[in-house]
Design an enzyme around this catalytic site. Structure first.
Site, PDB file in Angstrom:
ATOM      1  CG  ASN A 257     -20.869 -64.509 -20.530  1.00  0.00           C
ATOM      2  OD1 ASN A 257     -21.602 -63.893 -19.766  1.00  0.00           O
ATOM      3  ND2 ASN A 257     -20.032 -63.894 -21.363  1.00  0.00           N
TER       4      ASN A 257
ATOM      5  CB  ILE B  34     -12.641 -53.848 -23.683  1.00  0.00           C
ATOM      6  CG1 ILE B  34     -13.373 -54.385 -24.915  1.00  0.00           C
ATOM      7  CG2 ILE B  34     -13.038 -52.418 -23.387  1.00  0.00           C
ATOM      8  CD1 ILE B  34     -14.844 -54.662 -24.697  1.00  0.00           C
TER       9      ILE B  34
END
Ligand code: C5P
Length: 400
Positions: free
Chosen positions: A209, A305
């Site tokens: 990205n 995460i």
């Protein structure tokens, strides 16, 4: 630096000749410099030159009866405001990291109760060797300030990071360390994730990205400046490691998740990384164009995460902060994210292409906490980082 007493330990590397200029420049700024030469250091500069420039006796031997009666190595290590190791060779760093005390320099470094600053200089391969990386990370964890080496041509003919920084830069760095005010995050450990992740499709292709890592790196730097021991778990970026920060490089989301677990326990975790939500069931071999038809990619969900850290039964950081990059309905989406992930704060920003945030130098964010929403004025990413670091320091002080 006026009136400060610096104990300068000169290690045995070719850059040792620059320590002579360093002594002069430190003294020009009003410091007193007393020097210790390692056995290697004395191969590159003579005690006589060092003594002439410092106008002080020079110490070289742990077992010198004369030095020991006149001064004593414990006193030598304490009668200074700061101990500066320059150049710090790979060997000296390794001995410091291991806590060895086989010669005068390492004994002083183990015996001192004063701040220790180290300026490494060595061959690029030695600097990049995992053993040196490990030693530097360990020393930083121990609270030793280490100035990253400069990049450029080396005496050995190679090129890369490892050169001793220019003497005026070293002097400014030492001066800044000496003048440092008490720091609000001293003694805390903070984990920051930053950058994109790369998710392989096959051995040569990946999905990524547009995250540059700038905001996360700026935050890691600001937190370190406030005294935190910062572990920066970074996806692939082109950014230099901020001073005083321990960086762990990863590529994929799963590697990032594992590196974050490794960094625990921490007082706070700030997930700035633009982690890929999906990975691809990667092919072991390069997908061939002539294999027939268009390849079909199967996507698998990556570990979250931020959610994992927020919901951890064990070792949950006292403060968990997420970032929310949104292109519409920024605040409602960010509030929903706090609830879904279980983090304490969300820093939300508009990353629609018109806002120019991704890869840009500036950011406009909203800080969403349990008590409400604050909209911060648009500012440079470094200023947003400084403000957020100060808020984190305040929150950690409150929750102590
Ligand atoms: O769900 P979303 O990707 O919008 O959430 C963004 C926040 O979650 C960021 O703080 C990002 O670092 C974190 N995140 C993460 N692991 C993921 C996905 C996002 O830590 N797999």
């Amino acid at each position: 630096m006026h009136g400060k007493r610096i104990l300068l330990i000169i290690g045995g590397g070719i850059a040792a000749y620059k320590s002579l200029d360093l002594i002069r420049r430190l003294r020009e700024r009003g410091a007193t410099v007393r020097c210790v030469l390692t056995e290697g250091g004395a191969q590159f500069v003579t005690p006589l030159s060092v003594s002439a420039l410092s106008e002080q006796p020079v110490y070289t031997d742990l077992f010198s009866l004369k030095d020991e009666t006149e001064m004593g190595h414990i006193r030598l290590s304490r009668e200074a405001d700061v101990v500066l190791v320059c150049p710090a060779t790979a060997d000296l760093l390794a001995r410091m990291a291991a806590g060895l005390a086989g010669d005068l320099a390492s004994t002083l470094l183990l015996a001192t109760d004063k701040p220790v600053l180290a300026v490494p200089a060595m061959n690029v391969r030695m600097w990049q060797h995992p053993a040196t990386r490990r030693n530097v990370a360990r020393l930083r964890e121990d609270g030793i300030a280490i100035l990253d080496p400069a990049e450029g041509p080396m005496a050995c003919g190679e090129f890369g990071p490892g050169r001793l920084p220019e003497v005026p830069d070293i002097v400014n760095w030492v001066a800044a360390r000496l003048e440092e005010a008490p720091r609000p995050l001293s003694g805390t450990k903070i984990l920051v994730t930053a950058g994109p992740t790369h998710e392989p499709i096959d051995p040569v292709r990946y999905i990524a990205n547009r995250s540059s890592g700038k905001q996360g790196y700026a935050l890691a730097e600001a937190l370190a400046r406030l005294g935190a021991s910062v572990t920066l778990v970074s996806g692939p970026t082109h950014l230099p490691t901020p001073p005083g920060v321990t960086r762990v490089n990863v590529e994929t989301a799963r590697e990032m998740a594992a590196a974050c677990q490794q960094a625990l326990p921490v007082d706070a975790a700030v997930c700035v990384a633009a982690v890929a939500d999906w990975r691809v069931e990667a092919s072991d071999q390069k997908i061939k164009k002539d294999a027939g038809g268009t390849p079909q990619l199967t996507f698998l969900e990556n570990p979250d995460i931020l959610a994992t850290l927020s919901q951890a039964a064990e070792n949950r950081p006292r403060l968990v902060v997420g970032f929310a990059a949104e292109t519409e309905n920024v605040i409602p989406h960010a509030q929903a994210k706090i609830a879904r992930k279980g983090c304490d704060w969300i820093v939300a920003n508009d990353v629609s292409p018109a806002a120019g945030v991704m890869g840009g130098e500036r950011n406009a964010v909203h800080l969403i906490t349990s008590t409400g929403v604050e909209t911060w004025p648009e500012a440079a990413k470094a200023d947003v980082a400084q403000k957020l670091a100060e808020r984190i320091a305040h929150a950690l002080a409150e929750s102590r």
